[in-house]
Design a protein around this motif. Structure first.
Motif, PDB file in Angstrom:
ATOM      1  N   GLY A  31     -36.046  49.870  40.881  1.00  0.00           N
ATOM      2  CA  GLY A  31     -37.227  50.921  40.192  1.00  0.00           C
ATOM      3  C   GLY A  31     -37.359  52.120  41.723  1.00  0.00           C
ATOM      4  O   GLY A  31     -36.548  51.703  42.440  1.00  0.00           O
ATOM      5  N   THR A  32     -36.911  53.357  40.745  1.00  0.00           N
ATOM      6  CA  THR A  32     -36.782  54.485  41.686  1.00  0.00           C
ATOM      7  C   THR A  32     -38.074  55.463  41.726  1.00  0.00           C
ATOM      8  O   THR A  32     -37.977  56.452  40.324  1.00  0.00           O
ATOM      9  N   SER A  33     -38.701  55.635  42.816  1.00  0.00           N
ATOM     10  CA  SER A  33     -39.354  57.002  42.277  1.00  0.00           C
ATOM     11  C   SER A  33     -39.095  58.266  42.651  1.00  0.00           C
ATOM     12  O   SER A  33     -38.311  58.531  43.332  1.00  0.00           O
ATOM     13  N   ASP A  34     -39.099  59.111  41.697  1.00  0.00           N
ATOM     14  CA  ASP A  34     -38.904  60.572  41.465  1.00  0.00           C
ATOM     15  C   ASP A  34     -39.660  61.375  42.145  1.00  0.00           C
ATOM     16  O   ASP A  34     -39.654  62.372  42.380  1.00  0.00           O
ATOM     17  N   HIS A  35     -41.276  61.163  41.974  1.00  0.00           N
ATOM     18  CA  HIS A  35     -42.388  61.850  42.427  1.00  0.00           C
ATOM     19  C   HIS A  35     -43.026  61.213  43.256  1.00  0.00           C
ATOM     20  O   HIS A  35     -43.611  60.948  42.564  1.00  0.00           O
ATOM     21  N   ALA A  36     -44.049  61.436  44.261  1.00  0.00           N
ATOM     22  CA  ALA A  36     -45.264  60.465  44.639  1.00  0.00           C
ATOM     23  C   ALA A  36     -45.595  62.381  45.506  1.00  0.00           C
ATOM     24  O   ALA A  36     -45.481  62.404  46.742  1.00  0.00           O
ATOM     25  N   GLY A  37     -47.269  62.673  45.479  1.00  0.00           N
ATOM     26  CA  GLY A  37     -47.644  63.315  45.179  1.00  0.00           C
ATOM     27  C   GLY A  37     -49.602  63.289  46.062  1.00  0.00           C
ATOM     28  O   GLY A  37     -49.252  61.557  46.166  1.00  0.00           O
ATOM     29  N   ARG A  38     -50.254  64.121  45.842  1.00  0.00           N
ATOM     30  CA  ARG A  38     -51.011  63.395  46.888  1.00  0.00           C
ATOM     31  C   ARG A  38     -51.782  62.587  45.840  1.00  0.00           C
ATOM     32  O   ARG A  38     -52.549  61.782  46.049  1.00  0.00           O
ATOM     33  N   SER A  39     -52.320  62.664  43.654  1.00  0.00           N
ATOM     34  CA  SER A  39     -52.924  61.960  43.435  1.00  0.00           C
ATOM     35  C   SER A  39     -52.005  61.279  42.318  1.00  0.00           C
ATOM     36  O   SER A  39     -52.788  60.325  41.840  1.00  0.00           O
ATOM     37  N   THR A  40     -50.577  61.775  41.875  1.00  0.00           N
ATOM     38  CA  THR A  40     -50.208  61.141  41.058  1.00  0.00           C
ATOM     39  C   THR A  40     -48.587  60.553  41.484  1.00  0.00           C
ATOM     40  O   THR A  40     -48.061  61.288  42.336  1.00  0.00           O
ATOM     41  N   GLY A  41     -47.842  59.706  40.886  1.00  0.00           N
ATOM     42  CA  GLY A  41     -46.569  59.450  40.996  1.00  0.00           C
ATOM     43  C   GLY A  41     -45.335  58.815  39.913  1.00  0.00           C
ATOM     44  O   GLY A  41     -46.613  58.225  39.005  1.00  0.00           O
ATOM     45  N   ILE A  42     -44.593  59.010  39.972  1.00  0.00           N
ATOM     46  CA  ILE A  42     -43.905  59.059  38.776  1.00  0.00           C
ATOM     47  C   ILE A  42     -42.469  58.232  39.293  1.00  0.00           C
ATOM     48  O   ILE A  42     -42.074  58.336  40.098  1.00  0.00           O
ATOM     49  N   ALA A  43     -42.460  57.089  38.067  1.00  0.00           N
ATOM     50  CA  ALA A  43     -40.668  56.535  38.903  1.00  0.00           C
ATOM     51  C   ALA A  43     -40.477  55.706  37.855  1.00  0.00           C
ATOM     52  O   ALA A  43     -41.068  56.070  36.120  1.00  0.00           O
ATOM     53  N   ARG A  44     -38.795  55.068  37.367  1.00  0.00           N
ATOM     54  CA  ARG A  44     -38.320  55.050  36.469  1.00  0.00           C
ATOM     55  C   ARG A  44     -37.010  53.878  36.990  1.00  0.00           C
ATOM     56  O   ARG A  44     -37.466  53.383  37.916  1.00  0.00           O
ATOM     57  N   GLY A  45     -36.928  53.190  35.780  1.00  0.00           N
ATOM     58  CA  GLY A  45     -36.781  51.396  36.257  1.00  0.00           C
ATOM     59  C   GLY A  45     -35.815  50.919  34.890  1.00  0.00           C
ATOM     60  O   GLY A  45     -35.531  51.817  33.752  1.00  0.00           O
TER      61      GLY A  45
END
Length: 152
Positions: A114-128
């Motif tokens: 799993g690799t996180s591409d974005h993690a902000g104040r309210s959301t996070g996005i990842a791919r795996g």
């Protein structure tokens, strides 16, 4: 493994909590034990799980159930987001998508990365992705959106 309810989100950030699970100082998710996978490495934005689907994870045709692919991918992708979450906050999966490329043979050892591409104040996005440990073949890939929220 015991319930993750004992994890203290108020004093540790997500990376430290994930490292506690990898290193055996804190319990992991009971689901992981049931389904036969476990986290083996964690660093900021990147988590690896190892797993072996066994007979109890199959569908009526004897193939590894798609839910197993989803569970290990959801876990590694969401945990990659978690490694970016500050103390006093938590996360949960909002949605995820899985593309199964080929069937994983029952009993085969795989790794889910799993690799996180974005993690902000309210959301996070990842791919795996799920790859065979011995053959390196790609078996599935996925993506996720997680909600990040403050603990009251």
């Amino acid at each position: 493994m015991t319930s993750t309810a004992s994890i203290d989100y108020s004093t540790q950030n997500g990376l430290d909590l994930m490292l506690d699970i990898v290193e055996g100082r804190s319990p992991g998710a009971p689901l992981a034990k049931t389904l036969g996978f476990t986290p083996v490495t964690a660093e900021r934005g990147h988590v690896v799980f190892h797993g072996t689907p066994l007979q109890h994870t199959t569908n009526p045709h004897g193939g590894v159930h798609g839910g197993w692919y989803g569970a290990i991918l959801d876990s590694c992708m969401a945990c990659a987001v978690w490694t970016n979450v500050p103390a006093g906050s938590a996360y949960t999966t909002l949605e995820y998508k899985v593309n199964i490329i080929r069937a994983i043979p029952q009993g085969m050892k795989v790794e889910a990365i799993g690799t996180s591409d974005h993690a902000g104040r309210s959301t996070g996005i990842a791919r795996g992705e799920i790859r065979g440990i011995e053959n390196g073949k790609l078996y599935a890939m996925g993506s996720t959106t997680c909600m990040i929220f403050k603990i009251p």
